[in-house]
Design an enzyme around this catalytic site. Sequence first.
Site, PDB file in Angstrom:
ATOM      1  N   LEU A 154       1.002  -1.257   0.101  1.00  0.00           N
ATOM      2  CA  LEU A 154      -0.068  -0.471   0.417  1.00  0.00           C
ATOM      3  C   LEU A 154       0.632   0.880   0.181  1.00  0.00           C
ATOM      4  O   LEU A 154       2.140   1.256   0.574  1.00  0.00           O
ATOM      5  CB  LEU A 154      -1.139   0.184   0.911  1.00  0.00           C
ATOM      6  CG  LEU A 154      -2.341  -0.936   1.623  1.00  0.00           C
ATOM      7  CD1 LEU A 154      -2.844  -0.877   2.219  1.00  0.00           C
ATOM      8  CD2 LEU A 154      -3.364  -0.981   0.068  1.00  0.00           C
ATOM      9  N   HIS A 174      -3.141   4.150  -2.229  1.00  0.00           N
ATOM     10  CA  HIS A 174      -4.598   3.042  -1.780  1.00  0.00           C
ATOM     11  C   HIS A 174      -5.277   3.847  -1.016  1.00  0.00           C
ATOM     12  O   HIS A 174      -6.025   3.877  -0.852  1.00  0.00           O
ATOM     13  CB  HIS A 174      -3.510   1.770  -1.533  1.00  0.00           C
ATOM     14  CG  HIS A 174      -3.425   0.937  -2.317  1.00  0.00           C
ATOM     15  ND1 HIS A 174      -1.854   0.737  -2.897  1.00  0.00           N
ATOM     16  CD2 HIS A 174      -3.378   0.295  -3.671  1.00  0.00           C
ATOM     17  CE1 HIS A 174      -1.793  -0.177  -3.497  1.00  0.00           C
ATOM     18  NE2 HIS A 174      -2.565  -0.155  -4.268  1.00  0.00           N
ATOM     19  N   GLN A 179      -5.228 -12.516 -13.009  1.00  0.00           N
ATOM     20  CA  GLN A 179      -5.597 -11.015 -13.974  1.00  0.00           C
ATOM     21  C   GLN A 179      -3.823 -10.879 -14.548  1.00  0.00           C
ATOM     22  O   GLN A 179      -3.518  -9.868 -14.987  1.00  0.00           O
ATOM     23  CB  GLN A 179      -5.470  -9.626 -12.506  1.00  0.00           C
ATOM     24  CG  GLN A 179      -4.360  -8.979 -12.016  1.00  0.00           C
ATOM     25  CD  GLN A 179      -5.864  -7.710 -11.100  1.00  0.00           C
ATOM     26  OE1 GLN A 179      -6.499  -8.255 -10.624  1.00  0.00           O
ATOM     27  NE2 GLN A 179      -5.259  -6.918 -11.371  1.00  0.00           N
ATOM     28  N   GLY A 217      -9.329   3.674  -9.041  1.00  0.00           N
ATOM     29  CA  GLY A 217      -8.211   4.723  -8.658  1.00  0.00           C
ATOM     30  C   GLY A 217      -8.176   4.931 -10.852  1.00  0.00           C
ATOM     31  O   GLY A 217      -8.324   4.467 -11.032  1.00  0.00           O
ATOM     32  N   GLU A 218      -8.182   6.476 -11.069  1.00  0.00           N
ATOM     33  CA  GLU A 218      -8.112   6.898 -11.979  1.00  0.00           C
ATOM     34  C   GLU A 218      -6.802   6.310 -12.884  1.00  0.00           C
ATOM     35  O   GLU A 218      -6.995   6.859 -13.965  1.00  0.00           O
ATOM     36  CB  GLU A 218      -8.457   8.349 -12.646  1.00  0.00           C
ATOM     37  CG  GLU A 218      -9.764   8.840 -12.159  1.00  0.00           C
ATOM     38  CD  GLU A 218     -10.240  10.538 -12.455  1.00  0.00           C
ATOM     39  OE1 GLU A 218      -9.047  10.813 -12.782  1.00  0.00           O
ATOM     40  OE2 GLU A 218     -11.024  10.756 -11.865  1.00  0.00           O
ATOM     41  N   LYS A 219      -6.067   5.789 -11.783  1.00  0.00           N
ATOM     42  CA  LYS A 219      -4.503   5.828 -12.592  1.00  0.00           C
ATOM     43  C   LYS A 219      -4.575   4.127 -13.563  1.00  0.00           C
ATOM     44  O   LYS A 219      -4.031   3.987 -14.712  1.00  0.00           O
ATOM     45  CB  LYS A 219      -3.880   5.374 -10.851  1.00  0.00           C
ATOM     46  CG  LYS A 219      -2.157   5.009 -12.122  1.00  0.00           C
ATOM     47  CD  LYS A 219      -1.313   4.319 -11.057  1.00  0.00           C
ATOM     48  CE  LYS A 219      -0.588   3.611 -11.281  1.00  0.00           C
ATOM     49  NZ  LYS A 219      -0.704   2.636 -11.433  1.00  0.00           N
ATOM     50  N   ARG A 229       4.495  -1.293  -8.123  1.00  0.00           N
ATOM     51  CA  ARG A 229       5.728  -1.746  -8.521  1.00  0.00           C
ATOM     52  C   ARG A 229       6.372  -0.315  -8.454  1.00  0.00           C
ATOM     53  O   ARG A 229       7.830  -0.894  -9.170  1.00  0.00           O
ATOM     54  CB  ARG A 229       5.025  -1.554 -10.308  1.00  0.00           C
ATOM     55  CG  ARG A 229       4.414  -3.251  -9.941  1.00  0.00           C
ATOM     56  CD  ARG A 229       3.963  -3.150 -11.826  1.00  0.00           C
ATOM     57  NE  ARG A 229       3.239  -4.291 -11.704  1.00  0.00           N
ATOM     58  CZ  ARG A 229       1.976  -4.615 -12.117  1.00  0.00           C
ATOM     59  NH1 ARG A 229       1.366  -3.621 -11.348  1.00  0.00           N
ATOM     60  NH2 ARG A 229       1.737  -5.640 -12.057  1.00  0.00           N
TER      61      ARG A 229
HETATM   62  P1  AMP Z   1      -3.865  -1.742  -7.196  1.00  0.00           P
HETATM   63  O1  AMP Z   1      -3.288  -2.707  -4.899  1.00  0.00           O
HETATM   64  O2  AMP Z   1      -2.301  -2.454  -8.075  1.00  0.00           O
HETATM   65  O3  AMP Z   1      -4.622  -3.402  -7.773  1.00  0.00           O
HETATM   66  O4  AMP Z   1      -4.504  -1.161  -6.888  1.00  0.00           O
HETATM   67  C1  AMP Z   1      -5.877  -0.515  -6.130  1.00  0.00           C
HETATM   68  C2  AMP Z   1      -6.491   0.154  -6.051  1.00  0.00           C
HETATM   69  O5  AMP Z   1      -5.704   1.797  -6.215  1.00  0.00           O
HETATM   70  C3  AMP Z   1      -6.825   0.402  -7.565  1.00  0.00           C
HETATM   71  O6  AMP Z   1      -8.464   1.296  -7.587  1.00  0.00           O
HETATM   72  C4  AMP Z   1      -5.903   1.506  -8.435  1.00  0.00           C
HETATM   73  O7  AMP Z   1      -6.247   2.580  -9.576  1.00  0.00           O
HETATM   74  C5  AMP Z   1      -5.795   2.185  -7.666  1.00  0.00           C
HETATM   75  N1  AMP Z   1      -4.783   3.045  -7.047  1.00  0.00           N
HETATM   76  C6  AMP Z   1      -3.187   2.741  -7.585  1.00  0.00           C
HETATM   77  N2  AMP Z   1      -2.457   3.844  -7.557  1.00  0.00           N
HETATM   78  C7  AMP Z   1      -2.860   4.553  -7.157  1.00  0.00           C
HETATM   79  C8  AMP Z   1      -2.909   5.769  -6.906  1.00  0.00           C
HETATM   80  N3  AMP Z   1      -0.963   6.625  -7.368  1.00  0.00           N
HETATM   81  N4  AMP Z   1      -3.746   7.063  -7.185  1.00  0.00           N
HETATM   82  C9  AMP Z   1      -5.337   6.841  -7.226  1.00  0.00           C
HETATM   83  N5  AMP Z   1      -5.452   5.249  -7.017  1.00  0.00           N
HETATM   84  C10 AMP Z   1      -4.179   3.971  -6.905  1.00  0.00           C
END
Ligand code: AMP
Length: 278
Positions: free
Chosen positions: A32, A36, A60, A147-149, A187
């Site tokens: 995290l 997150h 995935q 996240g919009e990322k 990452r």
């Molecule tokens: P992940 O753990 O990468 O699957 O991400 C979990 C959630 O966090 C997903 O909805 C991502 O889009 C969001 N997320 C990841 N990186 C960011 C970021 N830099 N800013 C905002 N949300 C993020």
Amino acid sequence: MKVFEAKPELLSYLSIIREKKTIGFVPTMGALHNGHLSLIKASKKTCDITVCSIFVNPTQFNNIDDLNHYPKTIKSDLKKLKMLDCDIVYMPIIADLYKEDLKAKKFDFGIISSTMEGRFREGHFNGVATIVEKLFNIINPTKAFFGEKDLQQLYVVKELVRQIGSSVEIIGMPTIREKNGLAMSSRNKLLSKKGAKDASLINKCLLYCNDNYFKGVEALKQYIEKEFDNHSNIMLEYVEFIELKNMRPIKDFKAKGQNAICIAIYIDGIRLIDNIIL
Ligand code: AMP
């Protein structure tokens, strides 16, 4: 903060609180960071109970190396969630989500499956939708925060909810960045110091496009390709200009605020994605 690993315990706990409370859900794969945590904060602001899941979903991943090297920092994740007073953490055991076979369900997300992440990570969105549907069925949240990322993922989740007739409200949240503009990502932990510095080129290109919007899609695309050509340690996998409402590639910008530029790169052998909404 309650931490659950087994589905039956989580279900019986949720069944008690569900009746009178709204539930906000933030699915994550752990490691995290502040991106997150911004989702957790948004959930806490608008929902009575916030549930965060931590699960590295194998279906995935299209690349076994990527899956095997995905960062795991459970201890510090739990510490961060506790600091934010997250109510429930769900760290499912794999057998609670996947029975004998680790297989994704097949969905039809149209053009999404053949563009950008869909094109370069075959099967990725089937895996994402499979796990999101499973988690939604268990948690049955009022709202879920993404996240919009991961812009295509946000679109896919909205489409999933539409296709399965779910009542979950999907909330998209802005991308949180490092000081140098690099989008926060689990990452990033795998990057060298130099890699993390050089990767700020992504954001520089996106900001250039923001400031030079008037130059149009083709000129800006060429600019980005040239910038990455000049950096031999970074490989541009794709840069795509798309219309936000349907995620289709465009040759000319639509109305302001209706477009996005999406980029995927490799640096230090690590794949990073980012985007800007224009
Ligand atoms: P992940 O753990 O990468 O699957 O991400 C979990 C959630 O966090 C997903 O909805 C991502 O889009 C969001 N997320 C990841 N990186 C960011 C970021 N830099 N800013 C905002 N949300 C993020």
